[in-house]
Design an enzyme around this catalytic site. Structure first.
Site, PDB file in Angstrom:
ATOM      1  N   ASP A   1       0.918  -1.272  -0.044  1.00 22.87           N
ATOM      2  CA  ASP A   1       0.113  -0.003   0.001  1.00 22.87           C
ATOM      3  C   ASP A   1       0.912   1.188  -0.070  1.00 22.87           C
ATOM      4  O   ASP A   1       1.928   1.478   0.845  1.00 22.87           O
ATOM      5  CB  ASP A   1      -0.852   0.135   1.119  1.00 22.87           C
ATOM      6  CG  ASP A   1      -1.726   1.035   1.211  1.00 22.87           C
ATOM      7  OD1 ASP A   1      -2.813   1.107   0.344  1.00 22.87           O
ATOM      8  OD2 ASP A   1      -1.761   2.051   2.058  1.00 22.87           O
TER       9      ASP A   1
ATOM     10  N   GLU B   1       1.564   0.500  -4.945  1.00 22.46           N
ATOM     11  CA  GLU B   1       1.239   1.523  -5.270  1.00 22.46           C
ATOM     12  C   GLU B   1       2.333   2.521  -5.340  1.00 22.46           C
ATOM     13  O   GLU B   1       2.897   2.858  -4.371  1.00 22.46           O
ATOM     14  CB  GLU B   1       0.103   2.147  -4.536  1.00 22.46           C
ATOM     15  CG  GLU B   1      -1.095   1.302  -4.506  1.00 22.46           C
ATOM     16  CD  GLU B   1      -2.331   2.041  -3.482  1.00 22.46           C
ATOM     17  OE1 GLU B   1      -3.318   2.187  -4.018  1.00 22.46           O
ATOM     18  OE2 GLU B   1      -2.000   2.161  -2.273  1.00 22.46           O
TER      19      GLU B   1
END
Length: 883
Positions: A488, A525
């Site tokens: 993340d 990400e």
């Protein structure tokens, strides 16, 4: 602002307890800003503008360049500072501090550093006007310098040797640390060279709950405190994370039958991976055929509808299941008896009513639902997904989940969130910051905690936070046999930290560790925003920086082109390639004039072409303006569209758990008159742009079943009602379950209400079955055709081309040659002919998978050998094979 920055605000999950509307407001402001705004931060009562970056140097923002000092201790002891400069290595390590005054620690006082760091520390100086300037001191740098090199190699948490446990915690600034265990206090011994405190126990410690009693100066409250805190390296927990448990993960009693002999599906290289993203509770909570709804063990129910569907996807070519966070998170009650439930008959309300969201919202902070992006303990399975959160059942059942997925032919990826914590300071949900205050969190120049990630940001650039990331990932890989990790907000990590994780995994071998670490995949990400943006503090793990590492980053380029607009549009009807731009326009004025739509659509087609190559920077082709260009020369909101060095650097997707589901986005964007069958076809076409690309691709569970969240754009806290998967088409697809929660969606309600009230937008079984079968056909084609797994840019350049690209390209149609295949994406509402003169006389036919598939419309695709003309039905992905 860079385009990657703009991917963040609407795509984030604010932790529970923060107003979801805040994230939306921040996102809107970010779009309008001409330059990045100052990152948000949560400042404590004592500002800390001075930073002690190593044993020799202090940097002080706003100070005068004159003699200064550090004050510590009850009797005002001093460490003298003289004006100095940063060395080249210091400037390299701290680029964001290069413009601030630097001071050198007097060599006569260096020996005082270890003592000074264990209490309140102030930087002071006499100013030119005779006054006295004072500020707190940030200490992560000097802690790393004094302790990091030795502490980074130490084992932390519970470690067993011949059945006897040793508990170790890194707390170099603590005055004392003791162990609270079995109703008594056990002293711990400090190792001065590392700052680690240890206690070794007897065999009967095993299984007992414990906490650390840490007496330490806490800047956020301005006093010395004794914190009762769980172990950051916990391997097991009691319910609601109240205590850590002295647990040996190698204990045979924690291994389900067959665990040591677990046979995994063959590893799939990342460049060929097809990934199904799902949330554990979503998967089964409303599956009436599951014996363990909402739990890890639902993945052992081989005959449930959900597991049957996953197995069918695996047979078609899906290789990994990506689980949204499954580590221990902060804000979900773990005992079922403590979990609140909506107190109204949700099914009785109208499909466009605001009653459902209002009822769900009243229990949202206390229910069983949470995406899990509020980490508490990074290396323990979440307790709300287990049959008994009180002990080690979560360990056994997580392992059984991995077994169940592997048995269905799927390898397992974990979504990991090391970039922030649920809380910081003295908050009860703060663990790291109550043990070493001011170290594990990333601090701004004034000493406040950075919150650009949505919550209290961590600092993996610091030695021991970076160590925690790598140690945690290795534990999941070794002890739980996890096959991959999705990071993340990976751009908030240093590139060096992610590469260290890769190196640690690569060292794992089947003989030594029971797993082959080199076959574990990594992606994340790579967005570029916040206080770390543009490599301000370190070289980030962003999209371009990670190219060539074998670690993939999500590519938003083709995603936006396929869907249209951006996640932040005030009008959600802005169209794209797969939602009718120019070829089937809706009534939104935001789409522009027909000429503007045509130009934008053709540019979108170039973005999608770059995506089909694997987002390669150096791939060359003719764009829709007729120019010969590289992928990196195609513009994406001011940034290069192509950034990958090789297939596998960029991960393709048209849909994910963030923002509206693909079906919901198309509900907004396609003309409302569009029928269910055509919506189904456009869904498959959108998914096909990722499924048939070079490099890895991801789709969320249920997207092939036209999954809807009733137009909810940020469902992290929207409960089962809006989130649950519906495996049986008789239960619908989730559309029309009421207006989505107001906090993140109320501005869209005027657009949403007429759609939700329209019964024709709730697809029946025929449309759902058609989409699912057609998507699986695309997966089969990808899995069985070697040309979709090309390893290098040179191979892609040689095998892949867009023969009809140029000024005369058909708007809404992309034609791609790939080895012995021709793939045509027809996003228009009419059948299209595409003549490739160079193929005249060649034998082509619709791919056998589609020719014998269930989609009659696709089966009508044809080819005229004499002219090299392919005829493709409306809204269809057609794959032809030579032979």
């Amino acid at each position: 602002m860079s385009s990657t920055t703009r991917r963040f605000p609407a795509a984030r999950r604010p932790r529970r307890g923060l107003a979801a509307a805040l994230a939306v407001a921040v996102g809107a402001a970010a779009l309008l800003a001409s330059s990045p705004p100052p990152p948000a931060r949560a400042a404590g009562p004592e500002q800390a503008r001075a930073q002690w970056i190593d044993r020799d140097t202090v940097v002080w923002k706003g100070a005068e360049h004159s003699t200064s000092q550090l004050e510590f201790g009850a009797h005002g002891k001093r460490i003298r500072l003289t004006p100095g400069t940063l060395s080249p290595s210091e400037r390299l390590a701290y680029p964001h501090l290069t413009g601030y005054p630097a001071f050198t620690v007097d060599p006569r006082d260096r020996h005082l550093a270890r003592t000074a760091l264990r209490g309140r520390l102030l930087a002071t100086q006499r100013t030119a006007d005779g006054g006295r300037a004072t500020t707190g001191v940030q200490i992560p740098g000097v802690l790393d310098d004094l302790y990091g090199a030795r502490a980074r190699h130490a084992a932390l948490g519970p470690v067993f040797h011949h059945g006897r446990p040793t508990l170790s915690v890194w707390a170099p600034t603590a005055r004392t640390v003791a162990l609270e265990l079995d109703g008594r206090t056990v002293p711990m011994r400090r190792e001065d060279s590392t700052g680690i405190w240890r206690a070794t126990g007897t065999r009967d410690w095993a299984g007992k709950p414990y906490r650390y009693l840490v007496t330490v100066w806490a800047p956020t409250v301005g006093k010395t405190v004794t914190n009762k805190v769980t172990d950051p390296y916990s391997t097991a927990l009691t319910a609601d994370s109240a205590r850590s448990l002295v647990t040996d993960l190698d204990d045979p009693q924690l291994a389900p039958p067959g665990w040591s002999r677990l046979t995994k599906p063959a590893a799939v290289p990342l460049r060929r991976a097809r990934i199904q993203e799902l949330q554990i509770r979503d998967f089964s909570v409303e599956d009436r055929t599951s014996r363990h709804p909402g739990r890890y063990l639902a993945f052992t129910d081989r005959r449930s509808d959900g597991m049957r569907h996953l197995a069918a996807l695996a047979r078609s070519g899906t290789s990994y299941v990506h689980l949204l966070p499954a580590f221990d998170f902060a804000t979900t009650p773990e005992r079922p008896a403590d979990q609140a439930r909506p107190g109204c008959d949700l099914a009785s309300y109208a499909p466009d009513s605001d009653r459902q969201q209002d009822c769900v919202g009243k229990t949202a902070g206390r229910d069983a639902y949470n995406w899990g992006y509020d980490p508490l303990h990074y290396t323990v399975p979440e307790g709300s997904y287990t049959s008994d959160p009180e002990g080690t059942a979560r360990t056994v059942e997580f392992r059984r989940m991995v077994q169940g997925l592997n048995g269905a032919g799927l390898r397992t990826v974990m979504d990991v969130v090391y970039n922030h914590t649920a809380a910081s300071g003295q908050d009860p949900h703060s663990v790291l910051d109550r043990i070493v205050p001011g170290y594990y969190q990333r601090l701004m120049d004034d000493g406040g905690v950075a919150t650009s990630t949505c919550c209290s940001g961590t600092a993996p650039e610091h030695t021991m936070m970076g160590k925690l990331v790598a140690d945690s990932v290795v534990t999941w890989a070794k002890e739980y046999k996890v096959d991959g990790f999705r990071f993340d907000l990976m751009g908030h990590h240093p590139k060096a930290n992610i590469l260290a994780v890769r190196k640690a995994l690569d060292a794992l071998t089947p003989e030594k560790d029971g797993v082959d670490g080199k076959k574990i995949v990594l992606y994340g990400e790579g967005w570029n925003f916040g206080e770390a943006a543009n490599d301000a503090r370190f070289v980030q793990a962003t999209q371009r920086n990670m190219a060539g590492t074998g670690i993939a980053t999500f590519s938003d380029r083709a995603r936006d082109a396929v869907r249209g607009g951006s996640p932040f549009d005030g009008d959600p009807r802005v169209q794209g390639f797969a939602s009718g731009l120019y070829t089937d326009p809706n009534s939104s004025k935001q789409n522009g004039s027909p000429a503007e739509q045509r130009a934008r659509l053709l540019h979108y087609q170039d973005l999608i072409k770059v995506g089909l190559t694997g987002n390669l920077a150096d791939y060359t082709f003719t764009d829709t303006t007729g120019h010969h260009v590289k992928g990196s020369q195609i513009d994406y909101n001011g940034a290069p569209a192509g950034y990958a060095d090789a297939p596998g650097d960029a991960l393709a997707y048209a849909d994910a758990h963030d923002n509206e589901t693909l079906y919901d986005a198309l509900a907004y964007k396609l003309p409302q008159r569009t029928g269910a069958a055509d919506r189904s076809r456009m869904q498959v076409l959108a998914l096909g742009t990722a499924a048939l690309s070079q490099g890895p691709a991801l789709s969320p569970a249920g997207s092939d079943l036209l999954r809807s969240k009733s137009l909810d754009r940020n469902s992290f806290d929207s409960g089962d009602w809006f989130n649950a998967l519906h495996w049986s088409c008789a239960d619908g697809n989730g559309f029309g379950r009421g207006l989505p929660p107001a906090a993140d969606n109320k501005d869209k309600w005027p657009y949403a209400r007429p759609l939700l009230a329209d019964p024709t937008l709730r697809p029946g079984c025929a449309a759902i079955h058609q989409a699912s079968a057609a998507y699986r056909d695309l997966l089969r084609i990808h899995a069985t055709e070697p040309a979709f797994g090309l390893p290098t840019t040179a191979r892609v350049q040689s095998a892949l081309s867009f023969p009809l690209s140029g000024k005369d390209e058909t708007p809404g149609v992309i034609t791609m040659r790939l080895g012995n295949l021709v793939i045509i994406l027809n996003a228009t509402p009419h059948h299209q002919t595409q003549t490739v003169h160079a193929l005249a006389g060649e034998r082509y036919a619709l791919h056998p998978v589609q020719a014998h598939g269930t989609d009659r419309t696709t089966r009508a695709a044809s080819y005229a050998r004499s002219s090299g003309t392919f005829t493709v039905p409306a809204r269809t992905v057609a794959v032809y094979r030579r032979g």
